[in-house]
Design an enzyme around this catalytic site. Structure first.
Site, short mmCIF file in Angstrom:
data_model
loop_
_atom_site.label_atom_id
_atom_site.label_comp_id
_atom_site.label_asym_id
_atom_site.label_seq_id
_atom_site.Cartn_x
_atom_site.Cartn_y
_atom_site.Cartn_z
N HIS A 15 19.63 -15.48 3.96
CA HIS A 15 19.45 -14.02 3.90
C HIS A 15 19.29 -13.38 5.27
CE1 HIS A 15 18.22 -15.57 -0.04
NE2 HIS A 15 18.76 -14.46 -0.51
N GLU A 49 12.08 -17.76 5.02
CA GLU A 49 13.11 -18.09 6.01
C GLU A 49 12.57 -18.01 7.44
OE1 GLU A 49 16.89 -16.18 5.11
OE2 GLU A 49 16.93 -17.08 3.11
N ARG A 96 0.53 6.91 -10.93
CA ARG A 96 1.03 8.23 -10.55
C ARG A 96 1.40 9.03 -11.80
NH1 ARG A 96 2.30 5.90 -5.44
NH2 ARG A 96 1.54 7.37 -3.87
N ARG A 124 -4.93 9.71 -2.65
CA ARG A 124 -4.48 9.96 -4.02
C ARG A 124 -5.41 10.89 -4.79
NH1 ARG A 124 -1.52 6.55 -6.58
NH2 ARG A 124 -1.66 8.20 -8.13
N1 URA Z 1 2.99 2.75 -0.28
C1 URA Z 1 2.61 2.59 -1.56
O1 URA Z 1 2.92 1.58 -2.19
N2 URA Z 1 1.88 3.58 -2.12
C2 URA Z 1 1.55 4.72 -1.48
O2 URA Z 1 0.92 5.58 -2.07
C3 URA Z 1 1.96 4.86 -0.14
C4 URA Z 1 2.68 3.85 0.44
#
Ligand code: URA
Length: 258
Positions: free
Chosen positions: A7, A80, A168, A224
């Site tokens: 790869h 790898e 989310r 978040r």
């Molecule tokens: N990467 C992720 O997986 N989640 C995020 O909220 C930001 C970057």
């Protein structure tokens, strides 16, 4: 003739004796990272794997190789690179902060990762912890303090999905998740987990299981509790901090296993 990695499309000799690799997820970040160091040189590119070679201030050779997003492509990169003689691996990524008080722009230095992803189960049973090597943690924390880079130190969580697995709400099915994933962010937050990302669980499990040294740092690009999606205006700055930390921490990493 020595075999070419299937790869990565390089032979071990292309690494010029380098034993340390920096692993961003994004191929687009590889050249930028290499150019913060001395003698940056393009090595190869295939699929999600972009590779450059560079040197630290003190002349330590470093391979910068993107992993792509998530466990499966990261596992191939580590496998790898290890076959090419790399012994020290540092994931340098981005992450979504889940503790309400941590500001975007803060760097997360991981002591370990909750293995919410699936790939690492191919390397070690789930009871095996995904922990960073203590020498990486030491040099990253010392360097962040010395450079006054805002940082937090602790456990992150690695998910196989950016939307459902990280709770989310702005997904196609508007926050719907299978039962197993219900309340995941709340649960992780209550357990003191700092953030979500998608690669460290695999990389830290694989490096430990192989007897290699793995570390992981990630720039917090969203909190978040304040937003669902990363704030594009802070990404470049946040990435610059995590890249500076990576490049400088390498020179204070003890040479060889200990
Ligand atoms: N990467 C992720 O997986 N989640 C995020 O909220 C930001 C970057």
């Amino acid at each position: 003739m020595a075999p070419k990695m299937f790869h990565l499309q390089i032979q071990a000799s292309a690494l010029m004796g380098a034993t340390l690799a920096i692993l961003p997820g994004d191929p687009g970040r590889v050249e930028r990272i290499a150019r913060t160091m001395k003698n940056p040189k393009f090595l190869a590119q295939n699929r999600e794997y972009m590779m450059w070679l560079a040197e630290t201030e003190e002349g330590r050779k470093v391979v910068v190789c993107s992993t792509g997003i998530g466990g499966p492509s990261s596992a191939i990169a580590v496998e790898e690179l290890a076959m090419c003689g790399i012994k020290d691996f540092l994931r340098v990524g981005t992450t979504g902060l889940i503790q309400p008080q941590i500001d975007p722009g803060t760097v997360v230095i991981m002591t370990g990762s909750v293995r919410l992803e699936g790939t690492s189960k191919h390397l070690a049973p789930i009871e095996y912890p995904a922990v960073a090597h203590h020498e990486w943690v030491r040099s990253l924390v010392d360097t962040a303090r010395r450079l006054k880079i805002p940082h937090v130190v602790g456990v992150s969580a690695s998910s196989d999905t950016f939307y459902q697995g990280q709770s989310r709400q702005d997904s196609f099915k508007k926050g719907f998740v299978v039962r197993e994933l219900e309340g995941r962010m709340k649960e992780m937050e209550q357990l003191g987990v700092l953030s979500f990302e998608m690669e460290a669980g695999l990389i830290l499990t694989q490096t430990s299981a192989f007897g290699l040294r793995g570390g992981a740092i990630a720039a917090g690009i969203v909190n978040r509790h304040r937003r669902e999606l990363p704030d594009e205006s802070i990404i470049l700055d946040a990435e610059a901090k995590v890249i500076e930390l990576a490049a400088k921490a390498i020179d204070s990493l003890a040479v060889g296993p200990s």
